[in-house]
Motif scaffolding. Structure first.
Motif, PDB file in Angstrom:
ATOM      1  N   HIS A   9      42.873  51.670  33.620  1.00 36.21           N
ATOM      2  CA  HIS A   9      42.468  51.342  35.014  1.00 36.21           C
ATOM      3  C   HIS A   9      41.214  52.173  35.235  1.00 36.21           C
ATOM      4  CE1 HIS A   9      42.717  50.753  39.401  1.00 36.21           C
ATOM      5  NE2 HIS A   9      42.777  52.018  39.726  1.00 36.21           N
ATOM      6  N   SER A  10      41.124  53.500  34.716  1.00 32.14           N
ATOM      7  CA  SER A  10      40.085  54.501  35.040  1.00 32.14           C
ATOM      8  C   SER A  10      38.789  53.640  34.360  1.00 32.14           C
ATOM      9  CB  SER A  10      40.291  55.916  34.654  1.00 32.14           C
ATOM     10  OG  SER A  10      40.567  55.798  33.206  1.00 32.14           O
ATOM     11  N   GLU A  11      38.981  53.049  33.172  1.00 32.40           N
ATOM     12  CA  GLU A  11      38.002  52.456  32.357  1.00 32.40           C
ATOM     13  C   GLU A  11      37.355  51.297  33.264  1.00 32.40           C
ATOM     14  OE1 GLU A  11      38.600  53.607  27.651  1.00 32.40           O
ATOM     15  OE2 GLU A  11      39.819  51.862  28.677  1.00 32.40           O
ATOM     16  N   TRP A  12      38.343  50.492  33.684  1.00 38.77           N
ATOM     17  CA  TRP A  12      37.967  49.196  34.496  1.00 38.77           C
ATOM     18  C   TRP A  12      37.027  49.766  35.615  1.00 38.77           C
ATOM     19  CZ3 TRP A  12      37.693  44.280  35.021  1.00 38.77           C
ATOM     20  CH2 TRP A  12      37.330  43.772  36.324  1.00 38.77           C
ATOM     21  N   ILE A  13      37.471  50.809  36.476  1.00 40.55           N
ATOM     22  CA  ILE A  13      36.592  51.341  37.539  1.00 40.55           C
ATOM     23  C   ILE A  13      35.397  51.768  37.085  1.00 40.55           C
ATOM     24  CG2 ILE A  13      36.448  53.005  39.483  1.00 40.55           C
ATOM     25  CD1 ILE A  13      38.816  50.853  39.789  1.00 40.55           C
ATOM     26  N   THR A  14      35.328  52.443  35.865  1.00 42.98           N
ATOM     27  CA  THR A  14      33.779  52.856  35.592  1.00 42.98           C
ATOM     28  C   THR A  14      33.045  51.810  34.923  1.00 42.98           C
ATOM     29  OG1 THR A  14      34.896  54.872  34.432  1.00 42.98           O
ATOM     30  CG2 THR A  14      32.730  54.096  33.526  1.00 42.98           C
ATOM     31  N   HIS A  15      33.556  50.611  34.337  1.00 47.95           N
ATOM     32  CA  HIS A  15      32.618  49.744  33.959  1.00 47.95           C
ATOM     33  C   HIS A  15      32.552  48.594  35.000  1.00 47.95           C
ATOM     34  CE1 HIS A  15      32.494  51.439  30.023  1.00 47.95           C
ATOM     35  NE2 HIS A  15      33.834  51.339  29.843  1.00 47.95           N
ATOM     36  N   TYR A  16      33.456  48.520  35.955  1.00 50.26           N
ATOM     37  CA  TYR A  16      33.303  47.132  37.081  1.00 50.26           C
ATOM     38  C   TYR A  16      33.063  47.845  38.256  1.00 50.26           C
ATOM     39  CZ  TYR A  16      34.461  44.148  33.272  1.00 50.26           C
ATOM     40  OH  TYR A  16      34.329  43.508  31.950  1.00 50.26           O
ATOM     41  N   HIS A  17      32.541  48.867  38.367  1.00 45.68           N
ATOM     42  CA  HIS A  17      32.529  49.665  39.978  1.00 45.68           C
ATOM     43  C   HIS A  17      31.452  48.798  40.733  1.00 45.68           C
ATOM     44  CE1 HIS A  17      29.203  51.717  37.811  1.00 45.68           C
ATOM     45  NE2 HIS A  17      28.742  51.648  38.962  1.00 45.68           N
ATOM     46  N   ALA A  68      26.732  47.128  36.997  1.00 51.62           N
ATOM     47  CA  ALA A  68      27.605  47.298  35.610  1.00 51.62           C
ATOM     48  C   ALA A  68      28.402  46.406  34.933  1.00 51.62           C
ATOM     49  CB  ALA A  68      28.773  48.544  36.347  1.00 51.62           C
ATOM     50  N   ASN A  70      32.119  45.932  26.716  1.00 54.09           N
ATOM     51  CA  ASN A  70      33.543  46.042  27.538  1.00 54.09           C
ATOM     52  C   ASN A  70      34.651  45.438  26.696  1.00 54.09           C
ATOM     53  OD1 ASN A  70      32.370  47.627  29.367  1.00 54.09           O
ATOM     54  ND2 ASN A  70      32.085  45.837  30.727  1.00 54.09           N
TER      55      ASN A  70
END
Length: 562
Positions: free
Chosen positions: A349-357, A361, A369
């Motif tokens: 979830h944290s990686e998703w937020i980082t890469h798709y904020h 991105a 990704n």
């Protein structure tokens, strides 16, 4: 939602599509028969026209179409939500993409292996042929520029993949020689080569190979080498490199997909991306842009160029078109499905937020990704992270490279067809044609720089045009197939509906793109030219329909086309 359940449901739907829908198209609509004369036999030349075992040809065709795009597109489009991405991948593949690839292959094989652009001239008029060939030239220019940059970026980020990729090329040359000059069966040498490749993947993690910089960038170095390789590969006999390498690649991808599937079953992760995210901040509207962002994973005009440009010239029997054309697209749809799940469930979830904020991105990190997400499926099988990343990156680079050199070969043939149409002998020379294919992309990479991406990034500027142009060529290819069926007196609804849908979505996306291209004269001019060519070509086709309906003879008999 459990990602493993989604994967199983999608694979069942693909099986049903092949079992029933492709059989219906083959037997009832196109009426394929093994008694039909094939251009691979009639025009055999040992370079482009080569009768080929259907399993070998499937490997070549599948590897040629399964490049980076079915990974990049879904990995970006998940930004709008995983549900619309999966739905478009599945329904688009079964009812549009596979129909498109299959139709282009059959129509081309029935017209002496002519490219879809040349078929436009045969079925519409000479102006249509020129218009189509010019549109196709633009599309492949985009493919070569974008894929060269994408592969170069992966080589720089994952230098552990350099050794296994180059080992694969060397082994493919040896296998091609053994198969066609010594008569040794291909299956076992290719399996041994595949096992050796996996050993080299492990060795690559121990021996990463960075290259010296040209113009201050390793990417520039790789782009020069990649386009130089593509030039050489495009003029070599198809049996020497493309067929054996793509056969090995097909094994590699199927093994890779099987390992990812097994890892997915073990990990059974839940979807971290939202199911639907219709209006994320900074993104283009989901409709129509999801249909051009996910291009090759659902339907792709480039596939029609492969089907009619290289595959139709190697088809041994007409009935093999179902296995190669429709089945090959189902394989690509499977790759697109895994790409969607890798970024929607493979990332935390944290990686998703980082890469798709935000949209920037999401749109700039598609391949990276995917590698990160897919490697987590392998790590569930206790495969070390570095080895998993190398394994996935080798798969991605292998298939992007096959699209690169196949695209160069197709571009060479397109230049040759333009030369034949306008009696320019130099264009019909395969070396000159190959040079005219790679040099524009090389100049773009060397002379133009995308903002914030450094030297060699000129090809990335064309990415916004790639999806729309690709889908446009897909719609126009279905238009050619529809005219073929209509002139043969057969039902056209199965190609007409996908054609109308695709042309409407693509035209809408290109028109809406004008606003975002206003600050970029290159993209604005290119998109305006392509849109004008599209409208002109459609008007030429409409005129053919009107003239036939208004004539006394009506629709021609089936014998006229077959």
């Amino acid at each position: 939602m459990n990602a493993a359940v989604i994967a199983v449901v999608v694979l069942i739907l693909y099986f049903l599509g092949y079992r029933y829908y492709s059989k219906f198209l083959s037997e009832k609509i196109f009426r394929l028969s093994d008694d039909e004369p094939m251009p691979s036999h009639e025009l055999e030349d040992g370079v482009d026209y080569v009768p080929t075992n259907k399993h070998v040809l499937f490997g070549h065709h599948f590897s040629s179409i399964a490049g980076a795009a079915p990974i990049i597109g879904p990995a970006i489009a998940v930004f709008w939500g995983w549900l619309p991405a999966i739905l478009w991948v599945v329904l688009g593949t079964i009812f549009m993409g596979a129909v498109h690839d299959f139709s282009a292959l059959v129509v081309s094989a029935r017209r002496k292996g002519r490219s879809v652009g040349d078929l436009a001239g045969l079925l519409v008029n000479s102006r249509a042929r020129t218009l189509f060939l010019i549109i196709v030239y633009f599309l492949i220019f985009f493919v070569l520029a974008v894929f060269a940059y994408a592969i170069a970026s992966l080589f720089v980020k994952y230098p552990t993949s350099v050794l296994p990729i180059n080992f694969e090329i060397a082994v493919a040359l040896a296998i091609g020689f053994l198969l066609y000059r010594k008569g040794i069966p291909l299956l076992w040498p290719s399996i041994i080569a595949l096992l050796m490749l996996y050993v080299m993947v492990w060795v690559g993690t121990r021996v990463p190979i960075p290259l010296p910089e040209i113009m201050g960038s390793q990417k520039v170095t790789w782009i020069i080498l990649l386009l130089g390789y593509s030039f050489v590969a495009s003029v070599l006999p198809v049996w020497l490199l493309l067929q054996p390498r793509d056969y090995i690649n097909s094994h590699q991808l199927f093994v890779g997909l099987a390992v990812m599937f097994l890892g997915l079953m073990v990990a059974h992760p839940t979807m971290q991306a939202p199911a639907i995210n219709p209006n994320p901040e900074g993104a283009l509207p989901m409709f129509p842009f999801i249909f051009v962002t996910i291009a090759c994973g659902a339907i792709s005009g480039f596939h029609g160029l492969v089907s009619s440009g290289t595959t139709s010239k190697q088809l041994d029997k007409m009935t093999h078109a179902r296995h190669v054309g429709y089945g090959g697209m189902l394989g690509e749809g499977t790759l697109a499905m895994f790409a969607t799940l890798a970024v929607a469930a493979g990332l935390s979830h944290s990686e998703w937020i980082t890469h798709y904020h935000d949209w920037h991105a999401a749109s700039s990190g598609g391949i990276t990704n995917f590698v990160l997400g897919a490697s987590t499926f392998l790590q569930a099988l206790k495969i070390p992270e570095l080895l998993a990343n190398t394994f996935i990156s080798v798969i991605v680079i292998s298939f992007a490279a096959t699209s690169l050199d196949t695209g160069t070969r197709i571009q060479r043939l397109i230049v040759g067809e333009l030369g034949a149409a306008y009696k320019i002998k130099g264009f019909q020379n395969r070396y000159i044609g190959a040079a005219l294919a790679v040099v524009p992309s090389l100049l773009l990479a060397l002379l133009v720089e995308a903002p914030n991406l450094g030297p060699g990034s000129g090809g990335f500027l064309l990415w916004p045009l790639f999806g729309a142009s690709n889908q446009l060529v897909g719609g126009l290819t279905l238009l050619v197939a529809t005219i073929f069926l209509w002139k043969s007196g057969r039902p056209i609804i199965y190609t007409l509906i996908p054609m109308l849908f695709l042309i409407c979505m693509t035209t809408g996306a290109m028109i809406l793109n004008f606003k975002s291209f206003w600050h970029n004269p290159l993209l604005l001019v290119l998109s305006a030219i392509i849109l004008a060519l599209e409208v002109w070509l459609i008007l030429e086709a409409v005129a053919v329909f009107k003239s036939r309906r208004g004539g006394a003879s009506g629709v021609p008999q089936e014998a006229e086309m077959d």
